[in-house]
Motif scaffolding. Structure first.
Motif, mmCIF file in Angstrom:
data_model
loop_
_atom_site.group_PDB
_atom_site.id
_atom_site.type_symbol
_atom_site.label_atom_id
_atom_site.label_comp_id
_atom_site.label_asym_id
_atom_site.label_seq_id
_atom_site.Cartn_x
_atom_site.Cartn_y
_atom_site.Cartn_z
ATOM 1 N N PRO A 132 -0.472 4.437 -3.897
ATOM 2 C CA PRO A 132 -1.001 4.492 -3.022
ATOM 3 C C PRO A 132 -2.648 3.862 -2.651
ATOM 4 C CG PRO A 132 -0.250 7.402 -4.231
ATOM 5 C CD PRO A 132 -0.009 5.759 -5.245
ATOM 6 N N GLU A 133 -3.102 4.086 -4.191
ATOM 7 C CA GLU A 133 -4.229 3.018 -4.628
ATOM 8 C C GLU A 133 -3.716 1.566 -4.256
ATOM 9 O OE1 GLU A 133 -3.069 5.123 -6.551
ATOM 10 O OE2 GLU A 133 -4.599 7.091 -6.140
ATOM 11 N N GLU A 134 -3.026 1.124 -4.924
ATOM 12 C CA GLU A 134 -2.477 -1.020 -4.482
ATOM 13 C C GLU A 134 -2.306 -0.711 -3.924
ATOM 14 O OE1 GLU A 134 -2.710 -4.544 -6.210
ATOM 15 O OE2 GLU A 134 -3.275 -2.264 -7.067
ATOM 16 N N ALA A 135 -1.854 0.501 -2.993
ATOM 17 C CA ALA A 135 -1.553 0.024 -1.289
ATOM 18 C C ALA A 135 -3.017 -0.366 -0.776
ATOM 19 C CB ALA A 135 -0.723 1.054 -0.039
ATOM 20 N N LEU A 136 -3.749 1.199 -0.832
ATOM 21 C CA LEU A 136 -5.056 0.704 -0.025
ATOM 22 C C LEU A 136 -5.811 -0.844 -0.754
ATOM 23 C CD1 LEU A 136 -6.594 4.731 -0.632
ATOM 24 C CD2 LEU A 136 -5.417 3.007 1.552
ATOM 25 N N VAL A 137 -5.474 -0.838 -1.249
ATOM 26 C CA VAL A 137 -6.711 -2.388 -2.218
ATOM 27 C C VAL A 137 -6.092 -3.194 -1.383
ATOM 28 C CG1 VAL A 137 -6.745 -3.740 -3.658
ATOM 29 C CG2 VAL A 137 -7.705 -1.456 -4.094
ATOM 30 N N ARG A 138 -4.682 -3.791 -1.378
ATOM 31 C CA ARG A 138 -4.241 -4.282 -0.674
ATOM 32 C C ARG A 138 -4.324 -4.152 0.785
ATOM 33 N NH1 ARG A 138 0.785 -6.779 -4.249
ATOM 34 N NH2 ARG A 138 -0.307 -5.751 -6.386
ATOM 35 N N LEU A 139 -4.600 -3.640 1.629
ATOM 36 C CA LEU A 139 -4.397 -3.247 2.734
ATOM 37 C C LEU A 139 -6.019 -3.655 3.451
ATOM 38 C CD1 LEU A 139 -3.686 -1.659 5.285
ATOM 39 C CD2 LEU A 139 -4.830 0.658 4.616
ATOM 40 N N TYR A 140 -6.354 -3.456 2.756
ATOM 41 C CA TYR A 140 -7.919 -4.060 2.734
ATOM 42 C C TYR A 140 -8.490 -5.524 2.515
ATOM 43 C CZ TYR A 140 -9.235 1.178 2.895
ATOM 44 O OH TYR A 140 -9.105 2.438 3.349
ATOM 45 N N ARG A 141 -7.546 -5.885 1.356
ATOM 46 C CA ARG A 141 -7.908 -7.173 1.139
ATOM 47 C C ARG A 141 -6.932 -7.803 2.539
ATOM 48 N NH1 ARG A 141 -8.546 -9.728 -3.911
ATOM 49 N NH2 ARG A 141 -7.351 -10.894 -3.791
ATOM 50 N N GLY A 142 -6.473 -7.417 2.784
ATOM 51 C CA GLY A 142 -5.386 -8.415 4.478
ATOM 52 C C GLY A 142 -6.107 -7.761 5.128
ATOM 53 N N HIS A 143 -7.348 -6.715 5.544
ATOM 54 C CA HIS A 143 -8.051 -6.078 6.663
ATOM 55 C C HIS A 143 -9.074 -7.860 6.803
ATOM 56 C CE1 HIS A 143 -6.696 -3.303 9.391
ATOM 57 N NE2 HIS A 143 -6.724 -2.409 8.348
ATOM 58 N N ALA A 144 -9.766 -7.754 5.359
ATOM 59 C CA ALA A 144 -10.932 -9.313 5.591
ATOM 60 C C ALA A 144 -10.280 -10.381 5.478
ATOM 61 C CB ALA A 144 -10.960 -9.218 3.595
ATOM 62 N N TYR A 145 -9.209 -10.785 4.994
ATOM 63 C CA TYR A 145 -8.073 -11.903 5.258
ATOM 64 C C TYR A 145 -8.704 -12.078 6.820
ATOM 65 C CZ TYR A 145 -6.986 -13.982 1.134
ATOM 66 O OH TYR A 145 -7.546 -14.375 -0.379
ATOM 67 N N LEU A 146 -7.521 -11.528 8.207
ATOM 68 C CA LEU A 146 -7.496 -11.027 9.173
ATOM 69 C C LEU A 146 -9.279 -11.634 10.032
ATOM 70 C CD1 LEU A 146 -5.089 -8.504 9.955
ATOM 71 C CD2 LEU A 146 -4.681 -10.843 10.636
ATOM 72 N N SER A 147 -9.701 -10.451 9.319
ATOM 73 C CA SER A 147 -11.175 -10.833 9.913
ATOM 74 C C SER A 147 -12.347 -12.525 9.485
ATOM 75 C CB SER A 147 -12.520 -9.332 8.846
ATOM 76 O OG SER A 147 -12.463 -8.094 9.588
ATOM 77 N N MET A 148 -11.447 -12.685 9.135
ATOM 78 C CA MET A 148 -11.546 -14.233 8.623
ATOM 79 C C MET A 148 -10.740 -14.507 9.175
ATOM 80 S SD MET A 148 -13.843 -14.404 5.213
ATOM 81 C CE MET A 148 -11.728 -14.984 4.066
#
Length: 546
Positions: A132-148
């Protein structure tokens, strides 16, 4: 110093007592900290986020090395959109030896919402945390890439988040954002709906649905979801800001202004809050105020391109066209093919007498969006300036192909048609707008001038009379009525009109020139000379009067 001397023996005695019973006092402080923590949890369950934050700060004061308390504080500050404090507490929790797997998702979300995408990717790497925690970390990293705008790098991370936690609402919403960025709107909406099926009243899912509806111009539908979130979480800052944004979209500026002032009291330095205040100021015509507020946050526009768009819009309205073009160019560099920015930058090119450059902007736009009537009108103006009258006529045909209820657009279209030589249809269109409620102020000047140029003197006079009746103090309307009287050879009436305007509004030099022309038509050379001398005295560079 005296007060310190009076109290030191008591302080010394207290310090000796501490030394004598350290375990007992430490235990008492821990018990008090636990009590504050429990109070905070109780307040949270009631939706009192601010009250919970006070209790947690008291707990942290008593147990500063308790990483769990700092982590809870980070979560609270995250809810309140106080990102600097949230980041500080999350990093403190790490420094105090807290559970990295639990802290990492919180820190990642804080950095994401702060726009610190590179810091997120650097400081919170993917790892082997519990699913569950690793899913969130990768999720937020994905959002960061999308924001860029790095969609390719985001895709595997979003898929990982779903794989690691298939029932996660956040993972579903992350996939939705990825699909929307890839132009797969229907599939993106399916992901949002699946998230709502998992948790029908999850605030993140409802806000995502609200954002999707807003992108479709369904403002009321979007507002219903946001209001539902606020009914349960009145201090949810994301929902509060979204609500202000929607109120602006509904043009309820007074209500929006009142609500944003309340948020600014809590978050005076928050970028999104200040951006919305600047947006409201701009809509209310407070351009200088909006411009000054935006100038404080220009470094944030790199990761929030809408800031460039609003700044360019304000600069355009203030007549600072070169600055506006720079801001709009930066926006288009991050959001290519945006219709509003493209139209605005094309308008600047036309104003700067660079119609070929305007056409270069507009031709791809109308090809991609053939129903963009405003773009077609601008393109017609560019073609007219280039002497391409056939192309201008074709563009106007496209512009008029879709019915419009906007009197401003209809007037602009008619004026461009008139310039292209489509006189009859242009005048008919202007007359239709003129007959609408409030249409006299919008179409009046263009219609009267068109009638006069087409030698439709009676029609011009009737329109000018009606225009003046709707706004008797409008000097433009009065001046147009004077021109109509000249066309009717009613020089005495025209003289009275122009004289009255020039006497009451001497800075309105057009009326002075028209008055002098009437005097000349009446053979009153000395009176005309006196008016011209007065005009030159007021404006020494008035070449026409000289």
């Amino acid at each position: 110093m005296t007060a310190r001397n009076k109290t030191w023996p008591r302080a010394l005695a207290f310090s000796l007592m501490l030394a004598a019973a350290p375990v007992a006092l430490s235990s008492a402080r821990a018990d008090d900290a636990d009590a504050y923590l429990k109070n905070a949890q109780a307040l949270m369950s009631k939706g009192d986020i601010r009250g919970a934050s006070i209790e947690l700060r008291n707990a942290a004061r008593l147990a500063p090395n308790n990483a769990d308390i700092h982590l809870e504080l980070a979560k609270i500050y995250l809810m309140l959109a106080n990102m600097p404090s949230a980041e500080a507490e999350a990093r403190t929790a790490l420094q105090r030896g807290g559970n990295e797997a639990k802290i990492a998702p919180v820190l990642a979300e804080v950095l994401l919402r702060s726009g610190k995408y590179e810091a997120l990717l650097r400081d919170v790497p993917a790892g082997q945390r519990p699913a569950p925690e690793e899913a969130l970390v990768r999720l937020y990293r994905g959002h960061a890439y999308l924001s860029m705008n790095q969609v390719a790098q985001a895709e595997p991370l979003m898929k990982d988040a779903v794989r690691l936690d298939p029932k996660s609402v956040g993972a579903k919403l992350g996939m939705a954002r990825l699909l929307l960025a890839q132009g797969k709107a229907a599939e993106g909406e399916q992901q949002i709906d699946q998230a709502l099926q998992i948790a029908p009243r999850d605030s993140h899912a409802e806000i995502a649905k609200a954002d999707l509806l807003r992108s479709r111009a369904d403002v009321d539908g979007s507002l219903a979801y946001v209001n539902d979130v606020l009914s349960r979480e009145p201090q949810n800052m994301t929902a509060r800001l979204d609500r202000v944004n929607l109120l602006v979209a509904k043009n309820q500026l007074d209500v929006a202004s009142q609500e944003i002032r309340g948020i600014l009291t809590d978050l005076p330095d928050d970028f999104q809050t200040n951006y919305l205040q600047a947006l409201i100021d701009a809509r209310q015509g407070k351009l200088d105020q909006a411009y000054a507020r935006l100038q404080k946050f220009t470094t944030r526009f790199v990761n929030f391109p809408a800031g460039y768009l609003l700044l360019g819009d304000i600069q355009f309205a203030k007549g600072r066209f070169s600055e506006a073009e720079d801001s709009l160019g930066k926006f288009l560099g991050r959001v290519p093919n945006n219709a509003m920015a493209t139209r605005m930058i094309a308008q600047i090119a036309i104003r700067e007498k660079q119609p070929a450059r305007a056409a270069q902007y507009l031709e791809p736009l109308v090809k991609a969006s053939p129903n963009d009537s405003e773009a077609w009108v601008l393109l017609a103006n560019a073609y007219l300036a280039l002497g391409k009258n056939d192309k201008a006529s074709d563009a106007l045909t496209h512009a008029g192909g879709k019915p419009s209820s906007d009197p401003n657009f209809e007037t602009e279209l008619a004026s461009t048609r008139y310039a292209a030589g489509q006189t009859d249809i242009a005048i008919q269109q202007l007359e239709q707008v003129f007959k609408q409620a409030g249409g006299q102020q919008i179409a009046g000047p263009s219609l009267i001038v068109a009638d006069l140029r087409a030698q439709r003197v009676s029609e011009a006079a009737a329109a000018a009379e009606a225009y003046v009746k709707t706004d008797p103090n409008n000097v433009v309307a009065q001046n147009l009525l004077g021109l109509a009287r000249v066309a009717q050879s009613k020089f005495t009436d025209a003289e009275q009109i122009f004289y009255g305007i020039y006497r009451n509004h001497p800075d309105f030099s057009i009326a002075g020139h028209n008055l002098a022309e009437v005097y000349l038509a009446e053979g009153r050379t000395e009176d005309a000379t006196a008016v011209y001398k007065d005009l030159i005295q007021r404006t020494p560079g008035d070449a026409a009067s000289m």
